[in-house]
Design a protein around this motif. Structure first.
Motif, PDB file in Angstrom:
ATOM      1  N   GLN A  35       0.853  -1.183   0.000  1.00 32.19           N
ATOM      2  CA  GLN A  35       0.000   0.000   0.000  1.00 32.19           C
ATOM      3  C   GLN A  35       0.889   1.233   0.000  1.00 32.19           C
ATOM      4  OE1 GLN A  35      -2.723   0.213   3.242  1.00 32.19           O
ATOM      5  NE2 GLN A  35      -3.558   2.192   2.628  1.00 32.19           N
ATOM      6  N   VAL A  36       0.567   2.147  -0.902  1.00 36.60           N
ATOM      7  CA  VAL A  36       1.331   3.375  -0.968  1.00 36.60           C
ATOM      8  C   VAL A  36       0.951   4.271   0.182  1.00 36.60           C
ATOM      9  CG1 VAL A  36       1.768   5.424  -2.334  1.00 36.60           C
ATOM     10  CG2 VAL A  36       1.475   3.226  -3.469  1.00 36.60           C
ATOM     11  N   HIS A  37       1.972   4.760   0.879  1.00 40.38           N
ATOM     12  CA  HIS A  37       1.664   5.534   2.072  1.00 40.38           C
ATOM     13  C   HIS A  37       2.779   6.521   2.334  1.00 40.38           C
ATOM     14  CE1 HIS A  37      -0.653   6.411   5.530  1.00 40.38           C
ATOM     15  NE2 HIS A  37       0.189   5.923   6.417  1.00 40.38           N
ATOM     16  N   LEU A  38       2.447   7.803   2.256  1.00 34.10           N
ATOM     17  CA  LEU A  38       3.395   8.859   2.559  1.00 34.10           C
ATOM     18  C   LEU A  38       3.034   9.465   3.906  1.00 34.10           C
ATOM     19  CD1 LEU A  38       3.514  10.603  -0.932  1.00 34.10           C
ATOM     20  CD2 LEU A  38       5.245   9.092   0.051  1.00 34.10           C
ATOM     21  N   VAL A  39       4.014   9.617   4.776  1.00 36.80           N
ATOM     22  CA  VAL A  39       3.771  10.155   6.105  1.00 36.80           C
ATOM     23  C   VAL A  39       4.726  11.309   6.357  1.00 36.80           C
ATOM     24  CG1 VAL A  39       3.712   9.686   8.566  1.00 36.80           C
ATOM     25  CG2 VAL A  39       3.021   7.900   6.940  1.00 36.80           C
ATOM     26  N   GLU A  40       4.154  12.497   6.539  1.00 38.16           N
ATOM     27  CA  GLU A  40       4.946  13.678   6.847  1.00 38.16           C
ATOM     28  C   GLU A  40       5.013  13.887   8.355  1.00 38.16           C
ATOM     29  OE1 GLU A  40       2.405  14.902   3.155  1.00 38.16           O
ATOM     30  OE2 GLU A  40       2.083  13.846   5.040  1.00 38.16           O
ATOM     31  N   SER A  41       6.097  14.490   8.804  1.00 45.58           N
ATOM     32  CA  SER A  41       6.255  14.834  10.207  1.00 45.58           C
ATOM     33  C   SER A  41       7.237  15.987  10.326  1.00 45.58           C
ATOM     34  CB  SER A  41       6.746  13.625  11.007  1.00 45.58           C
ATOM     35  OG  SER A  41       8.026  13.229  10.569  1.00 45.58           O
ATOM     36  N   GLY A  42       7.327  16.540  11.533  1.00 43.99           N
ATOM     37  CA  GLY A  42       8.312  17.575  11.794  1.00 43.99           C
ATOM     38  C   GLY A  42       7.764  18.983  11.896  1.00 43.99           C
ATOM     39  N   GLY A  43       6.482  19.139  11.625  1.00 45.43           N
ATOM     40  CA  GLY A  43       5.902  20.472  11.723  1.00 45.43           C
ATOM     41  C   GLY A  43       5.815  20.940  13.162  1.00 45.43           C
ATOM     42  N   GLY A  44       5.444  22.194  13.347  1.00 53.02           N
ATOM     43  CA  GLY A  44       5.320  22.725  14.684  1.00 53.02           C
ATOM     44  C   GLY A  44       5.155  24.223  14.666  1.00 53.02           C
ATOM     45  N   LEU A  45       5.266  24.799  15.852  1.00 54.50           N
ATOM     46  CA  LEU A  45       5.149  26.244  16.033  1.00 54.50           C
ATOM     47  C   LEU A  45       6.519  26.798  16.388  1.00 54.50           C
ATOM     48  CD1 LEU A  45       3.552  28.898  16.505  1.00 54.50           C
ATOM     49  CD2 LEU A  45       3.142  28.080  18.838  1.00 54.50           C
ATOM     50  N   VAL A  46       7.006  27.723  15.582  1.00 51.66           N
ATOM     51  CA  VAL A  46       8.286  28.361  15.865  1.00 51.66           C
ATOM     52  C   VAL A  46       8.164  29.858  15.622  1.00 51.66           C
ATOM     53  CG1 VAL A  46       9.628  26.306  15.303  1.00 51.66           C
ATOM     54  CG2 VAL A  46       9.193  28.032  13.546  1.00 51.66           C
ATOM     55  N   GLN A  47       9.088  30.597  16.191  1.00 51.97           N
ATOM     56  CA  GLN A  47       9.108  32.037  15.972  1.00 51.97           C
ATOM     57  C   GLN A  47       9.747  32.366  14.627  1.00 51.97           C
ATOM     58  OE1 GLN A  47      11.133  33.680  19.420  1.00 51.97           O
ATOM     59  NE2 GLN A  47       9.188  34.039  20.439  1.00 51.97           N
ATOM     60  N   ALA A  48       9.412  33.502  14.108  1.00 53.71           N
ATOM     61  CA  ALA A  48      10.025  33.975  12.874  1.00 53.71           C
ATOM     62  C   ALA A  48      11.539  33.983  13.034  1.00 53.71           C
ATOM     63  CB  ALA A  48       9.518  35.366  12.530  1.00 53.71           C
ATOM     64  N   GLY A  49      12.214  33.547  11.976  1.00 50.74           N
ATOM     65  CA  GLY A  49      13.663  33.435  12.015  1.00 50.74           C
ATOM     66  C   GLY A  49      14.156  32.064  12.430  1.00 50.74           C
ATOM     67  N   GLY A  50      13.257  31.247  12.935  1.00 46.50           N
ATOM     68  CA  GLY A  50      13.630  29.914  13.387  1.00 46.50           C
ATOM     69  C   GLY A  50      13.702  28.908  12.259  1.00 46.50           C
ATOM     70  N   SER A  51      13.904  27.651  12.640  1.00 49.39           N
ATOM     71  CA  SER A  51      14.074  26.573  11.663  1.00 49.39           C
ATOM     72  C   SER A  51      13.218  25.372  12.032  1.00 49.39           C
ATOM     73  CB  SER A  51      15.545  26.123  11.617  1.00 49.39           C
ATOM     74  OG  SER A  51      16.391  27.173  11.202  1.00 49.39           O
ATOM     75  N   THR A  66       1.631  18.081   7.350  1.00 50.65           N
ATOM     76  CA  THR A  66       2.130  18.462   8.667  1.00 50.65           C
ATOM     77  C   THR A  66       2.030  19.977   8.785  1.00 50.65           C
ATOM     78  OG1 THR A  66       3.965  18.232  10.245  1.00 50.65           O
ATOM     79  CG2 THR A  66       4.571  18.561   7.937  1.00 50.65           C
ATOM     80  N   GLN A  67       1.517  20.438   9.914  1.00 48.30           N
ATOM     81  CA  GLN A  67       1.232  21.858  10.081  1.00 48.30           C
ATOM     82  C   GLN A  67       2.479  22.612  10.530  1.00 48.30           C
ATOM     83  OE1 GLN A  67      -1.586  23.660   9.439  1.00 48.30           O
ATOM     84  NE2 GLN A  67      -0.429  25.490  10.003  1.00 48.30           N
ATOM     85  N   VAL A  68       2.756  23.704   9.847  1.00 49.97           N
ATOM     86  CA  VAL A  68       3.850  24.602  10.204  1.00 49.97           C
ATOM     87  C   VAL A  68       3.240  25.969  10.516  1.00 49.97           C
ATOM     88  CG1 VAL A  68       5.884  25.800   9.345  1.00 49.97           C
ATOM     89  CG2 VAL A  68       5.566  23.375   8.834  1.00 49.97           C
ATOM     90  N   THR A  69       3.525  26.463  11.708  1.00 51.89           N
ATOM     91  CA  THR A  69       3.011  27.760  12.120  1.00 51.89           C
ATOM     92  C   THR A  69       4.163  28.622  12.598  1.00 51.89           C
ATOM     93  OG1 THR A  69       0.924  26.747  12.815  1.00 51.89           O
ATOM     94  CG2 THR A  69       1.391  28.977  13.606  1.00 51.89           C
ATOM     95  N   ILE A  70       4.284  29.792  11.982  1.00 54.60           N
ATOM     96  CA  ILE A  70       5.369  30.710  12.313  1.00 54.60           C
ATOM     97  C   ILE A  70       4.777  31.945  12.972  1.00 54.60           C
ATOM     98  CG2 ILE A  70       7.399  31.909  11.469  1.00 54.60           C
ATOM     99  CD1 ILE A  70       7.326  28.836  10.993  1.00 54.60           C
ATOM    100  N   SER A  71       5.213  32.224  14.169  1.00 57.89           N
ATOM    101  CA  SER A  71       4.719  33.396  14.886  1.00 57.89           C
ATOM    102  C   SER A  71       5.645  34.579  14.655  1.00 57.89           C
ATOM    103  CB  SER A  71       4.615  33.092  16.377  1.00 57.89           C
ATOM    104  OG  SER A  71       5.881  32.805  16.911  1.00 57.89           O
ATOM    105  N   SER A  72       5.057  35.745  14.606  1.00 62.56           N
ATOM    106  CA  SER A  72       5.858  36.951  14.355  1.00 62.56           C
ATOM    107  C   SER A  72       6.380  37.542  15.651  1.00 62.56           C
ATOM    108  CB  SER A  72       5.002  37.983  13.609  1.00 62.56           C
ATOM    109  OG  SER A  72       3.849  38.283  14.355  1.00 62.56           O
TER     110      SER A  72
END
Length: 121
Positions: free
Chosen positions: A1-17, A115-121
């Motif tokens: 079964q074809v299955h792609l799984v993303e991970s690693g997203g999160g909440l970081v401040q602007a300028g972060g990685s 995967t959700q990526v949220t960047i705060s200012s």
């Protein structure tokens, strides 16, 4: 079964990685170009970056050039997206998928759940 799984997203401040990962658990896409798209609320899905099957050639959208780096580990069936100097406008759900070509934003086969990526200012 074809299955792609993303991970690693999160909440970081602007300028972060952040470093996103996409595992192809079905090993279906090892001979395909792979890429990352993103979609912010109320906006169309945007093609961000692509990499060829060997990992030797890449493409970046102007909006992320110089800040994002795509790579892949063929042995681990994993594609990575290293995101540096993040900006609030990078906030989105990020998806990986196989591509028709490394700079061709046409998806082949299935999509991961994102995967959700949220960047705060």
């Amino acid at each position: 079964q074809v299955h792609l799984v993303e991970s690693g997203g999160g909440l970081v401040q602007a300028g972060g990685s952040l470093r996103l990962s996409c595992v192809d658990s079905g090993r279906a896409f090892r001979n395909y170009a792979m890429g990352w798209f993103r979609q912010a609320p109320g906006k169309e899905r945007e093609f961000v970056t692509g990499i060829n099957w060997a990992g030797s050639t890449t493409y970046y959208a102007d909006s992320v050039k110089g800040r994002f780096t795509i790579s892949r580990d063929v042995a681990k069936n994993t594609v990575y997206l290293q995101m540096n100097s993040l900006k609030p406008e990078d906030t989105a759900t990020y998806y990986c998928t196989a591509l028709r070509g490394y700079r061709d934003p046409v998806a082949v086969g299935s999509w991961g759940q994102g995967t959700q990526v949220t960047i705060s200012s």
